[in-house]
Design a protein around this motif. Sequence first.
Motif, PDB file in Angstrom:
ATOM      1  N   THR A 109       3.203 -52.431  25.183  1.00  0.00           N
ATOM      2  CA  THR A 109       3.332 -53.669  24.315  1.00  0.00           C
ATOM      3  C   THR A 109       3.855 -54.894  25.406  1.00  0.00           C
ATOM      4  O   THR A 109       3.715 -55.826  24.987  1.00  0.00           O
ATOM      5  CB  THR A 109       4.569 -53.397  23.080  1.00  0.00           C
ATOM      6  N   GLY A 110       4.537 -54.634  26.301  1.00  0.00           N
ATOM      7  CA  GLY A 110       4.871 -55.283  27.462  1.00  0.00           C
ATOM      8  C   GLY A 110       3.607 -56.200  27.781  1.00  0.00           C
ATOM      9  O   GLY A 110       3.707 -57.480  27.880  1.00  0.00           O
ATOM     10  N   SER A 111       2.590 -55.438  27.811  1.00  0.00           N
ATOM     11  CA  SER A 111       1.359 -56.059  28.510  1.00  0.00           C
ATOM     12  C   SER A 111       0.999 -57.069  27.466  1.00  0.00           C
ATOM     13  O   SER A 111      -0.142 -57.801  27.806  1.00  0.00           O
ATOM     14  CB  SER A 111       0.332 -55.089  28.452  1.00  0.00           C
ATOM     15  N   TRP A 112       1.227 -56.904  26.115  1.00  0.00           N
ATOM     16  CA  TRP A 112       1.009 -58.002  25.265  1.00  0.00           C
ATOM     17  C   TRP A 112       1.395 -59.510  25.600  1.00  0.00           C
ATOM     18  O   TRP A 112       0.694 -60.414  25.340  1.00  0.00           O
ATOM     19  CB  TRP A 112       1.515 -57.739  23.959  1.00  0.00           C
ATOM     20  N   LEU A 113       2.707 -59.567  26.255  1.00  0.00           N
ATOM     21  CA  LEU A 113       3.017 -60.960  26.544  1.00  0.00           C
ATOM     22  C   LEU A 113       3.021 -61.071  28.058  1.00  0.00           C
ATOM     23  O   LEU A 113       3.348 -62.095  28.385  1.00  0.00           O
ATOM     24  CB  LEU A 113       4.573 -60.809  26.010  1.00  0.00           C
ATOM     25  N   GLY A 114       2.208 -60.087  28.950  1.00  0.00           N
ATOM     26  CA  GLY A 114       2.604 -60.203  30.166  1.00  0.00           C
ATOM     27  C   GLY A 114       4.132 -59.875  30.911  1.00  0.00           C
ATOM     28  O   GLY A 114       4.283 -59.990  32.165  1.00  0.00           O
ATOM     29  N   GLY A 115       4.991 -59.399  29.736  1.00  0.00           N
ATOM     30  CA  GLY A 115       6.227 -59.053  30.474  1.00  0.00           C
ATOM     31  C   GLY A 115       6.999 -58.446  29.040  1.00  0.00           C
ATOM     32  O   GLY A 115       6.261 -58.223  27.923  1.00  0.00           O
ATOM     33  N   ASP A 116       8.119 -58.032  29.199  1.00  0.00           N
ATOM     34  CA  ASP A 116       8.825 -57.303  28.034  1.00  0.00           C
ATOM     35  C   ASP A 116       9.471 -58.569  27.220  1.00  0.00           C
ATOM     36  O   ASP A 116       9.542 -58.232  26.020  1.00  0.00           O
ATOM     37  CB  ASP A 116      10.031 -56.607  28.477  1.00  0.00           C
ATOM     38  N   ARG A 117       9.546 -59.622  27.951  1.00  0.00           N
ATOM     39  CA  ARG A 117      10.223 -60.959  26.942  1.00  0.00           C
ATOM     40  C   ARG A 117       9.462 -62.031  27.441  1.00  0.00           C
ATOM     41  O   ARG A 117       8.941 -62.326  28.575  1.00  0.00           O
ATOM     42  CB  ARG A 117      11.812 -61.018  27.344  1.00  0.00           C
ATOM     43  N   ILE A 118       9.299 -62.960  26.510  1.00  0.00           N
ATOM     44  CA  ILE A 118       8.828 -64.334  26.769  1.00  0.00           C
ATOM     45  C   ILE A 118       9.542 -65.556  26.478  1.00  0.00           C
ATOM     46  O   ILE A 118      10.037 -65.418  25.180  1.00  0.00           O
ATOM     47  CB  ILE A 118       7.262 -64.636  26.434  1.00  0.00           C
ATOM     48  N   LEU A 119       9.772 -66.337  27.081  1.00  0.00           N
ATOM     49  CA  LEU A 119      10.558 -67.640  26.835  1.00  0.00           C
ATOM     50  C   LEU A 119       9.638 -68.730  26.778  1.00  0.00           C
ATOM     51  O   LEU A 119       9.330 -68.826  27.966  1.00  0.00           O
ATOM     52  CB  LEU A 119      11.987 -67.697  27.581  1.00  0.00           C
TER      53      LEU A 119
ATOM     54  N   LYS B 110      20.293 -65.994  35.997  1.00  0.00           N
ATOM     55  CA  LYS B 110      20.669 -64.906  34.999  1.00  0.00           C
ATOM     56  C   LYS B 110      19.782 -63.629  35.035  1.00  0.00           C
ATOM     57  O   LYS B 110      20.235 -62.452  35.287  1.00  0.00           O
ATOM     58  CB  LYS B 110      20.912 -65.079  33.357  1.00  0.00           C
ATOM     59  N   ALA B 111      18.543 -63.995  34.899  1.00  0.00           N
ATOM     60  CA  ALA B 111      17.549 -62.799  34.903  1.00  0.00           C
ATOM     61  C   ALA B 111      17.497 -62.155  36.281  1.00  0.00           C
ATOM     62  O   ALA B 111      17.299 -60.870  36.428  1.00  0.00           O
ATOM     63  CB  ALA B 111      16.230 -63.364  34.623  1.00  0.00           C
ATOM     64  N   LYS B 112      17.485 -62.859  37.193  1.00  0.00           N
ATOM     65  CA  LYS B 112      17.676 -62.484  38.843  1.00  0.00           C
ATOM     66  C   LYS B 112      18.914 -61.430  38.801  1.00  0.00           C
ATOM     67  O   LYS B 112      19.026 -60.297  39.436  1.00  0.00           O
ATOM     68  CB  LYS B 112      17.608 -63.426  39.499  1.00  0.00           C
ATOM     69  N   ALA B 113      19.979 -62.081  38.635  1.00  0.00           N
ATOM     70  CA  ALA B 113      21.254 -61.352  38.557  1.00  0.00           C
ATOM     71  C   ALA B 113      21.198 -59.994  37.819  1.00  0.00           C
ATOM     72  O   ALA B 113      21.778 -59.059  38.321  1.00  0.00           O
ATOM     73  CB  ALA B 113      22.455 -62.078  37.907  1.00  0.00           C
ATOM     74  N   LEU B 114      20.317 -59.860  36.785  1.00  0.00           N
ATOM     75  CA  LEU B 114      20.247 -58.895  35.913  1.00  0.00           C
ATOM     76  C   LEU B 114      19.292 -57.709  36.747  1.00  0.00           C
ATOM     77  O   LEU B 114      18.532 -56.706  35.857  1.00  0.00           O
ATOM     78  CB  LEU B 114      19.986 -58.820  34.608  1.00  0.00           C
TER      79      LEU B 114
ATOM     80  N   ALA C  92       6.797 -71.217  30.129  1.00  0.00           N
ATOM     81  CA  ALA C  92       7.164 -70.207  29.794  1.00  0.00           C
ATOM     82  C   ALA C  92       7.651 -69.142  30.830  1.00  0.00           C
ATOM     83  O   ALA C  92       7.168 -69.416  31.954  1.00  0.00           O
ATOM     84  CB  ALA C  92       5.997 -69.233  29.297  1.00  0.00           C
ATOM     85  N   LEU C  93       8.676 -68.323  30.563  1.00  0.00           N
ATOM     86  CA  LEU C  93       9.129 -67.492  31.556  1.00  0.00           C
ATOM     87  C   LEU C  93       8.753 -66.007  31.071  1.00  0.00           C
ATOM     88  O   LEU C  93       9.327 -65.863  30.043  1.00  0.00           O
ATOM     89  CB  LEU C  93      10.692 -67.828  31.674  1.00  0.00           C
ATOM     90  N   LEU C  94       8.265 -65.300  31.699  1.00  0.00           N
ATOM     91  CA  LEU C  94       7.994 -63.939  31.557  1.00  0.00           C
ATOM     92  C   LEU C  94       8.924 -63.108  32.272  1.00  0.00           C
ATOM     93  O   LEU C  94       9.324 -63.168  33.259  1.00  0.00           O
ATOM     94  CB  LEU C  94       6.721 -63.580  32.093  1.00  0.00           C
ATOM     95  N   ILE C  95       9.628 -62.147  31.492  1.00  0.00           N
ATOM     96  CA  ILE C  95      10.672 -61.200  31.838  1.00  0.00           C
ATOM     97  C   ILE C  95      10.460 -59.710  31.779  1.00  0.00           C
ATOM     98  O   ILE C  95       9.594 -59.539  30.844  1.00  0.00           O
ATOM     99  CB  ILE C  95      11.978 -61.523  31.222  1.00  0.00           C
ATOM    100  N   ALA C  96      10.740 -58.807  32.743  1.00  0.00           N
ATOM    101  CA  ALA C  96      10.392 -57.637  32.446  1.00  0.00           C
ATOM    102  C   ALA C  96      11.549 -56.823  33.356  1.00  0.00           C
ATOM    103  O   ALA C  96      11.996 -57.277  34.187  1.00  0.00           O
ATOM    104  CB  ALA C  96       9.114 -57.255  32.929  1.00  0.00           C
ATOM    105  N   GLY C  97      11.820 -55.470  32.878  1.00  0.00           N
ATOM    106  CA  GLY C  97      12.558 -54.816  33.639  1.00  0.00           C
ATOM    107  C   GLY C  97      13.055 -53.604  32.752  1.00  0.00           C
ATOM    108  O   GLY C  97      12.727 -53.437  31.555  1.00  0.00           O
ATOM    109  N   PRO C  98      14.273 -53.007  33.161  1.00  0.00           N
ATOM    110  CA  PRO C  98      14.588 -51.658  32.518  1.00  0.00           C
ATOM    111  C   PRO C  98      15.317 -52.212  30.994  1.00  0.00           C
ATOM    112  O   PRO C  98      15.847 -53.318  31.011  1.00  0.00           O
ATOM    113  CB  PRO C  98      15.689 -51.144  33.208  1.00  0.00           C
ATOM    114  N   ASP C  99      15.182 -51.326  29.891  1.00  0.00           N
ATOM    115  CA  ASP C  99      15.569 -51.591  28.762  1.00  0.00           C
ATOM    116  C   ASP C  99      17.064 -52.168  28.598  1.00  0.00           C
ATOM    117  O   ASP C  99      17.416 -53.156  27.869  1.00  0.00           O
ATOM    118  CB  ASP C  99      15.645 -50.509  27.664  1.00  0.00           C
TER     119      ASP C  99
END
Lengths: 812, 206
Positions: A47-57, A70-74, A204-211
């Motif tokens: 599903t992540g591949s749907w947005l190009g990432g796990d989240r999209i802003l 913040k994303a980087k810090a996480l 858009a900011l695409l974000i991906a990483g551990p749950d």
Amino acid sequence: MNLNFLSRDFKHTEIKLLFITMILSVFCVSSAIILTQGIQSGLSDTTGSWLGGDRILKSPNPIEPEIKEKAKALHLQTTETLTFLSMLVHHDDLALAEVKAVDEQYPLKGELRGTSQLFTADKPLLTVPEPGSVWLEASLFSLLNVKINDTILIGVAPFKITEVMTFESDRGGEGFMLAPRALINQKDIAKTAVIQPGSRLSYALLIAGPDQNLKEFDAWVLPKITPTESFLNAKEARPTLKTLLDQGENYLTLIVVINLILAGVAISAAAKRFAARQFNTVAIYRCFGASAQWIFIRYTVEIIILGLIAGVIGFLLGFFVVYWCQDLFEKLLMQKIEITLIIPAIFAILTVLVLTFGFAFPPLYALRKISPMRILRRDLSVKGKSNKGLLLRSLNLLLNILISSLGNLLGKFSSKLNVSVRYGLANIARYPYENSIQLLAFSLVFMAACLLFLVRTDLIQTWHNKIPQFAPNYFVINVGPEEKDHFQTFLHQNAIETQELYPIIRGRLLAVNNEIVELSETVNNTNNNGNSSNSSNSGNNGKRQLHRLLNLTYGLNLQKDNKIIAGSWLSTQDTGKSVISIEKGFSERQNIHMGDILKFQIGEKLIEATVTSIRTVEWDSFNPNFFVIFPPKVIDVFPTSYMTSFYVAPDKVPLLRTLIKQFPAINLIDISQILKLVAVLINLLSTVIEILCGFTAIMAFILLWCTIVSNLDERTRNAVLFRAIGVGNKSLLFILLSEFLLLGFVSGLIAALGASAIYAWLAINIFTLNFIPNWLLLIFGPLFSMILVGGGGWLGIRKVFILPPIQIFSRI
Amino acid sequence: MAKTLTILQDVSLNIDTGDILGILGVSGSGKSTLLGLLAGLDLPTQGRVFWNDTSLNELNEDGRARLRLHHAGFIFQNFELLPAYTALENVLLPLELIGQTDATSKAKLCLKEVELSARMHHYPNQLSGGEQQRVAIARAFAIQPSILFADEPTGNLDQKTGSHIIELLFELNQRHKTTLVFVTHDPTLSKICSKILHLSEGKLEA
Ligand SMILES: Nc1ncnc2c1ncn2[C@@H]1O[C@H](COP(=O)(O)OP(=O)(O)O)[C@@H](O)[C@H]1O
Ligand SMILES: [Mg+2]
């Protein structure tokens, strides 16, 4: 010392059953959890591949540096994209395109696919366009009349065309675009000079990483989202996927719960019976001077060792099955599945602990209290004044009513059959406590089985219905009124079946009952997502939707997947009247009710219409759907374009090139990738469900058997006496079977009714399925359980008939 | 395969109507086995058993069962009452199985004969050993059997209760003119028997 006891006790059927149940249960729990985990990881990737990432802003303004930091810090991966509408120019040809500028990190999930030749097999593209080059979607090639290696202008900058782009992983998050896609490198943005005050941009900011990190990020970022921004979660991005995932996960949970209940009951039944068989042994131990503590330790250690061994075996079995499944799933998902064993192991241990100490232990614990006096006074049938619960009492009452009416009925038919059957039935009444317990256990087993069966059948059916074999895999929008007939002829000539063409008129909702719908800031989403087939945005963004142009349509044909929940659907009498039918979610978000008057702005004109019906729409059905539908002859006067969807067989895909050539203005949207993914998911979930249902069926059989044998001793004992005093085998079989058959029938009936009731609740509240009572279950459920209990009872009691009745002399 | 075990050998006997046959012998000598064969509870691997002119060997299980149901009564060392049945219901059992009319009044009469009318609604575990055996006797005589088989009827009872049971058994036997075959290891009972068989290691002793 205890191992010796264990190996000796293992000769008892009860201990074997207890052991097997324990193994199966740990097996089910751990494999279900491993599977759920695997699927979740596999799916969130998919599903992540749907947005190009796990989240999209998404935002009309550049993404705040604070958010990126913040994303980087996480330790989350990020990449930024910029999308804008721009005219592409090639000599004299112009075409409007949605240009997206990306960097090397793009996409974080999923892939880009393309080919260097139009309409040939595509392959994954591992890079993004080099600076100075552009990748174009197929339709742009004909619109611009270009081929690979030609140069086009975007804004003021020249770009060399290097690929035909066939698949773009974040398309799922964007829904339907009005213009075809062009992809360029982020480094070229400045070159094009399109970023100017007033230009419509979408960052858009695409974000991906551990749950875990994503969750933390979600919590931090959500309060910061402004009304003009949107924040999408991959799992929630597509309603189809979300429904599928939720239903699948719910079902797995249901299986695990049912499994544990069955295991608990089976184990406590087996333990009770084992304990009862140990009464005399314990009396002898006590008689020879064993302390209560010694007895406690002897059985406790034994059951703990048993639990441990069973736990390890169960977990290993689960692991191996999943290991085998993993391969299957990876093939299905075309994706690596991560399996971690810690959480399943914890659950396996918990399962062992609960089953051992919660269910197996208590009857054995009671053994230490057995008095050595028992050796002198062996009351084999200790008929303790049991404090029967209300449930048992009512079951008992039900049984008695059934018995007396059945007895009367049978008496009318045959007086010979009558005696033995009546004896059998009367026997049920003689063991009210035992039989009510049995009835309860049988009902539980069958209820669980019916429930799993009902949900499974419906769920899988519903899933498969979602994607019929020839589900439309292409959408087409922007068909001009003048080309409508030609377009239909083209499809017809090429034997491509299509639904009707839906007129689309674009308008805004201005007021409800003269109350102005408040306008927020400007709409900056360039990909005008007015087509309501993509409900993810409409669902998540709520009010924002209104400030966009809505796609209005008109017609009298109600879509197959639409259901009227209030008012009545537009009829021929409504033609020309100012009435509308609106979608349920839309009405809820805007607080619109039946009879409300809505004011739309279409072009320069204002139109008012009264709501005369509210519909539900299956947004995940891949059919064109609309929030607002007018009757004909109200908004026809406005400029219209048409949309439709159709199925194109793989071998006919090259035809689409001709289609685009002939109708350069239309926009063709390929959703076959979405469909493929959904089909894969459906297969995957169905497989998992089938496997776990199989496990649970085995468990149900064990419980059934445990229950049948639970008071077989006394039944067998009585049967031997019956034979000795001269009851023939046939009559005895009638006596014994009538007991089991009646128990089976009644429990089957209770189970079918109970399962239907629970299922109705689950279907409506948990699985969001349509509840249709399954009448066959009410007929075949009782019959089936009658056969099963009867058959099991016969298996259990059969040894009575094997030995000659002379055995009555050699028993104590 | 286990080695064949010979339990009874060269046993030949004849029981006449009205006989009281006592089978004596030490434990394990084959008394119960002989009784079971005589009652048709099993068939001997060799040899024949006749009831009047009927050869039990020619009958199948159900055939022998039918014979027992209508013509034989049983009394066991451990009583063998159905634990979930009251005294009355235990006595009713064979009567109902043969389809006796007014079974209940008949059963009550039988219980009266063993002086247990007051206890007819009690369950076996509410009765003493002697009382249980009296219920069993009532049950055995209920269908007016022509032959009664008793396997150590006093084996589980104390001396006094035992002799009371034996008295009752003989009294009823006289009254109903039943043939009685009973097993005992108590030699003192031999004087009331019309015929005595001594079994030793599966063989008849003279
Ligand atoms: N089912 C059986 N299997 C093997 N041997 C048996 C069985 N029943 C009885 N026997 C043997 O047959 C012999 C006689 O037994 P039984 O007739 O019960 O003796 P009694 O009643 O005189 O004590 C014994 O040695 C006993 O071990
Ligand atoms: Mg014996």
